[in-house]
Design a protein around this motif. Structure first.
Motif, PDB file in Angstrom:
ATOM      1  N   PRO A   2      -0.809   4.494  -3.232  1.00  0.00           N
ATOM      2  CA  PRO A   2      -1.186   4.994  -1.451  1.00  0.00           C
ATOM      3  C   PRO A   2      -1.948   3.852  -1.246  1.00  0.00           C
ATOM      4  O   PRO A   2      -2.973   2.500  -1.493  1.00  0.00           O
ATOM      5  CB  PRO A   2      -1.902   6.381  -1.573  1.00  0.00           C
ATOM      6  CG  PRO A   2      -1.309   7.246  -3.441  1.00  0.00           C
ATOM      7  CD  PRO A   2      -1.612   5.352  -4.175  1.00  0.00           C
ATOM      8  N   HIS A   3      -1.270   3.722  -0.245  1.00  0.00           N
ATOM      9  CA  HIS A   3      -2.428   2.626   1.012  1.00  0.00           C
ATOM     10  C   HIS A   3      -2.875   3.191   1.531  1.00  0.00           C
ATOM     11  O   HIS A   3      -2.428   4.265   1.849  1.00  0.00           O
ATOM     12  CB  HIS A   3      -0.740   2.230   2.130  1.00  0.00           C
ATOM     13  CG  HIS A   3      -1.044   1.089   2.760  1.00  0.00           C
ATOM     14  ND1 HIS A   3      -0.822  -0.259   2.400  1.00  0.00           N
ATOM     15  CD2 HIS A   3      -1.485   0.771   4.267  1.00  0.00           C
ATOM     16  CE1 HIS A   3      -1.437  -1.380   3.316  1.00  0.00           C
ATOM     17  NE2 HIS A   3      -1.827   0.029   3.926  1.00  0.00           N
ATOM     18  N   PRO A   4      -4.326   2.728   2.598  1.00  0.00           N
ATOM     19  CA  PRO A   4      -5.000   3.370   2.801  1.00  0.00           C
ATOM     20  C   PRO A   4      -4.613   3.584   4.119  1.00  0.00           C
ATOM     21  O   PRO A   4      -3.449   2.874   5.047  1.00  0.00           O
ATOM     22  CB  PRO A   4      -6.213   2.450   2.860  1.00  0.00           C
ATOM     23  CG  PRO A   4      -6.021   1.262   1.411  1.00  0.00           C
ATOM     24  CD  PRO A   4      -4.415   1.258   1.914  1.00  0.00           C
ATOM     25  N   ARG A   5      -4.813   5.317   4.567  1.00  0.00           N
ATOM     26  CA  ARG A   5      -4.473   5.883   5.708  1.00  0.00           C
ATOM     27  C   ARG A   5      -4.844   4.819   6.806  1.00  0.00           C
ATOM     28  O   ARG A   5      -6.366   4.227   6.993  1.00  0.00           O
ATOM     29  CB  ARG A   5      -4.732   7.002   5.813  1.00  0.00           C
ATOM     30  CG  ARG A   5      -4.306   8.116   5.109  1.00  0.00           C
ATOM     31  CD  ARG A   5      -4.988   9.490   5.654  1.00  0.00           C
ATOM     32  NE  ARG A   5      -4.216  10.269   3.993  1.00  0.00           N
ATOM     33  CZ  ARG A   5      -3.095  10.827   4.840  1.00  0.00           C
ATOM     34  NH1 ARG A   5      -2.562  11.089   5.484  1.00  0.00           N
ATOM     35  NH2 ARG A   5      -2.813  12.027   3.694  1.00  0.00           N
ATOM     36  N   LEU A   6      -4.333   4.624   8.073  1.00  0.00           N
ATOM     37  CA  LEU A   6      -4.764   4.241   9.203  1.00  0.00           C
ATOM     38  C   LEU A   6      -6.208   5.566  10.096  1.00  0.00           C
ATOM     39  O   LEU A   6      -6.013   6.181  10.164  1.00  0.00           O
ATOM     40  CB  LEU A   6      -3.636   4.369  10.211  1.00  0.00           C
ATOM     41  CG  LEU A   6      -3.792   3.437  11.849  1.00  0.00           C
ATOM     42  CD1 LEU A   6      -4.848   1.919  11.750  1.00  0.00           C
ATOM     43  CD2 LEU A   6      -3.231   3.369  12.255  1.00  0.00           C
TER      44      LEU A   6
END
Length: 160
Positions: A2-6
């Protein structure tokens, strides 16, 4: 992976759509190829302006697969941005989506996305408060100039 959340915007402040767009382009590798030039809100409607050039088919008009992906993605973005405005970090998935192609896309275009039901946001907020999850139906309209070229609808699920 998963890509880090904003990071969520400060309470009472909306998202910086430029920062959201840059995050979206990093989080989903396809996004930089979609030709998104601008995104902004008009009341409860999210509007994207897009370039035709990266979305051409062999006939020199908009490629249906690109257009379908864009309508799905703007809906996902609408729900994600709405959740963020509520101070919520929850996963969003498209549960159902359909498109109806009405005319060829022959130039740069814009997609508008809004709730199908004007009470949709309130209903979603109530379900999130009571169950921690919910759904909302959104509609999208794609215009090239004044011509309505595509209509779409999607049901988006907010996961607990």
């Amino acid at each position: 992976m998963p890509h880090p959340r904003l990071a969520l915007p400060a309470a009472g402040q909306g998202d910086d759509l430029s920062a959201f767009r840059h995050w979206l382009e990093a989080a989903i590798p396809l996004v930089p190829q979609l030709g998104i030039q601008d995104m902004h809100w008009q009341h409860d409607t999210l509007v994207w302006s897009l370039s035709l050039a990266p979305n051409l088919n062999d006939k020199g008009t908009g490629f249906g697969g690109s257009l379908a992906a864009q309508t799905t993605l703007i809906g996902w973005s609408w729900v994600t941005l709405w959740l963020r405005s509520q101070g919520r970090e929850q996963n969003v998935v498209v549960a159902d989506a359909s498109q109806r192609f009405k005319a060829p896309v022959t130039g740069d275009y814009r997609i508008l996305c809004r709730p199908e039901d004007p009470a949709g946001q309130a209903a979603l907020a109530e379900r999130l408060a009571s169950r921690g999850k919910g759904r909302i139906a959104l509609v999208q309209e794609l215009y090239s100039g004044d011509t309505l070229c595509l209509t779409a609808r999607g049901d988006y699920a907010v996961l607990p």
